[in-house]
Design a protein around this motif. Structure first.
Motif, PDB file in Angstrom:
ATOM      1  N   GLY A 286      20.189  44.122  55.863  1.00 23.62           N
ATOM      2  CA  GLY A 286      19.070  44.475  55.012  1.00 23.62           C
ATOM      3  C   GLY A 286      19.440  45.285  53.782  1.00 23.62           C
ATOM      4  N   TYR A 287      20.569  46.010  53.847  1.00 24.19           N
ATOM      5  CA  TYR A 287      20.888  46.907  52.740  1.00 24.19           C
ATOM      6  C   TYR A 287      21.993  46.390  51.832  1.00 24.19           C
ATOM      7  CZ  TYR A 287      21.388  51.305  50.240  1.00 24.19           C
ATOM      8  OH  TYR A 287      21.419  52.265  49.268  1.00 24.19           O
ATOM      9  N   THR A 288      22.876  45.546  52.372  1.00 22.16           N
ATOM     10  CA  THR A 288      23.987  45.044  51.559  1.00 22.16           C
ATOM     11  C   THR A 288      23.551  43.809  50.770  1.00 22.16           C
ATOM     12  OG1 THR A 288      24.794  43.751  53.454  1.00 22.16           O
ATOM     13  CG2 THR A 288      25.703  45.957  53.157  1.00 22.16           C
TER      14      THR A 288
ATOM     15  N   TRP B  27      24.650  37.613  50.349  1.00 22.33           N
ATOM     16  CA  TRP B  27      25.511  36.706  51.108  1.00 22.33           C
ATOM     17  C   TRP B  27      25.872  37.284  52.473  1.00 22.33           C
ATOM     18  CZ3 TRP B  27      25.170  32.109  49.358  1.00 22.33           C
ATOM     19  CH2 TRP B  27      25.031  31.889  47.990  1.00 22.33           C
ATOM     20  N   VAL B  28      26.144  38.571  52.520  1.00 23.05           N
ATOM     21  CA  VAL B  28      26.450  39.206  53.812  1.00 23.05           C
ATOM     22  C   VAL B  28      25.229  39.146  54.727  1.00 23.05           C
ATOM     23  CG1 VAL B  28      27.121  41.353  54.939  1.00 23.05           C
ATOM     24  CG2 VAL B  28      28.164  40.720  52.764  1.00 23.05           C
TER      25      VAL B  28
ATOM     26  N   ILE C 210      24.917  37.143  58.418  1.00 24.37           N
ATOM     27  CA  ILE C 210      24.526  37.814  59.660  1.00 24.37           C
ATOM     28  C   ILE C 210      23.278  37.163  60.258  1.00 24.37           C
ATOM     29  CG2 ILE C 210      23.691  39.992  60.620  1.00 24.37           C
ATOM     30  CD1 ILE C 210      25.480  41.448  58.661  1.00 24.37           C
ATOM     31  N   MET C 211      22.333  36.775  59.416  1.00 24.15           N
ATOM     32  CA  MET C 211      21.119  36.145  59.920  1.00 24.15           C
ATOM     33  C   MET C 211      21.400  34.775  60.526  1.00 24.15           C
ATOM     34  SD  MET C 211      18.886  38.361  59.663  1.00 24.15           S
ATOM     35  CE  MET C 211      17.575  37.325  60.261  1.00 24.15           C
ATOM     36  N   ARG C 212      22.389  34.054  59.985  1.00 22.71           N
ATOM     37  CA  ARG C 212      22.745  32.770  60.581  1.00 22.71           C
ATOM     38  C   ARG C 212      23.339  32.965  61.977  1.00 22.71           C
ATOM     39  NH1 ARG C 212      20.399  32.136  56.646  1.00 22.71           N
ATOM     40  NH2 ARG C 212      18.861  32.414  58.290  1.00 22.71           N
TER      41      ARG C 212
END
Length: 311
Positions: free
Chosen positions: A125-127, A130-131, A135-137
């Motif tokens: 949520g903060y970075t 793309w990161v 992570i969500m994938r």
């Protein structure tokens, strides 16, 4: 006059933690169902902590004369009030001892999944975009498998033990905290106090853990309370299927599984541990509803008004 006021302050300061505890108890008392649920969960925790220390031998000692002893007959002692199992062991003692493994698995899985999922959610949520998307994938991959089916497959390949059970259940619950934390962070980071901290040159670490995490922590704790009940039911289901905790270790789910073949002749073997699961799950849900209000500053006044009336 100064000495008197200093003395009063010195006497009031140590009492502040007590007044805070009294405030929580008063808010619990304002919701009678939550108060009863909290007392019941406190009893379960005490049984889980101290039960095996005093009742381990009694729960494991066989007595074939008391085989499938019916409940509410106290000739054999108080711990046979719920009856005896197929080997003549007192059910009450076994339920108290089994509370430790049941609570240990549920607590371990919830704490591990909350820590890992929340950390990944804060990063996502903060970075950068793309990161966060990567992570969500990962969360989508985990959620694409039914949690119970994934646990069955993994535990079938691994040896069923407490550590493996905690690991599998924690992995299946990580996406819940990850997605919730990310959504909360994306909203909180746009608030004025976070923007002010960024303008003042605060580090990302300080912004995340000093300004953002305290705001979203009540939501995570409420979810964890609900998730505790779900994980406990999942552990009971796996033990019922025979791929959870294995004898001589015992859990409530394993006790239900062992009593399944005696349902027509000795119903109490499966009924009492099943009732313990139901009451604990219900108490967790009731306490979660109370926490949702108590941890929300905009709704807490409802409980505070009730506490003042009762006071």
């Amino acid at each position: 006059m100064t000495d008197t006021s200093d003395t009063v302050r010195a006497e009031e300061d140590p009492a502040k933690p007590v007044s805070g505890l009294r405030r929580v108890i008063a808010m619990l008392w304002a919701d009678k169902l939550a108060f009863v649920a909290a007392l019941f969960l406190l009893v379960i925790v005490l049984c889980a902590v101290f039960g095996p220390m005093f009742l381990q031998d009694m729960a494991a000692k066989t007595n074939l004369r008391a085989r499938n002893a019916p409940p509410f007959e106290l000739e054999r002692g108080f711990f046979f009030i719920l009856g005896g199992d197929a080997l003549g062991r007192p059910l009450l003692a076994r339920i108290i001892v089994a509370a430790q493994n049941t609570m240990m698995v549920a607590a371990g899985a919830v704490v591990a999944s909350m820590i890992i999922g929340s950390a990944l959610g804060l990063i996502a949520g903060y970075t950068g975009r793309w990161v966060g998307e990567a992570i969500m994938r990962l969360a989508d991959v985990i959620m694409s498998f039914p949690s119970l089916l994934l646990a069955v497959i993994v535990l079938y390949m691994l040896s069923p033990s407490i550590a493996n059970l905690v690991l599998v259940l924690a992995i299946t619950r990580i996406p819940i905290y990850l997605r919730t934390t990310r959504a909360e962070v994306l909203e909180v980071r746009q608030r004025m106090f976070v923007q002010a901290a960024i303008v003042m040159g605060a580090s990302n670490f300080r912004i995340v853990f000093k300004h953002i995490l305290p705001v979203i922590l009540p939501t995570l704790l409420t979810i964890a309370t609900l998730d505790f009940a779900f994980v406990m039911l999942a552990e009971s289901s796996l033990s019922f299927l025979g791929i959870g905790i294995q004898p001589p270790e015992i859990t409530w789910g394993l006790m239900v599984s062992q009593g399944r073949q005696y349902l027509t002749s000795a119903w109490w073997l499966a009924f009492w541990p099943g009732l313990a699961i139901i009451l604990t799950t219900m108490s967790l849900n009731l306490l979660s509803s109370w926490m949702r209000i108590a941890l929300n500053p905009t709704q807490r006044w409802r409980l505070e008004i009730g506490a003042k009336k009762n006071g």
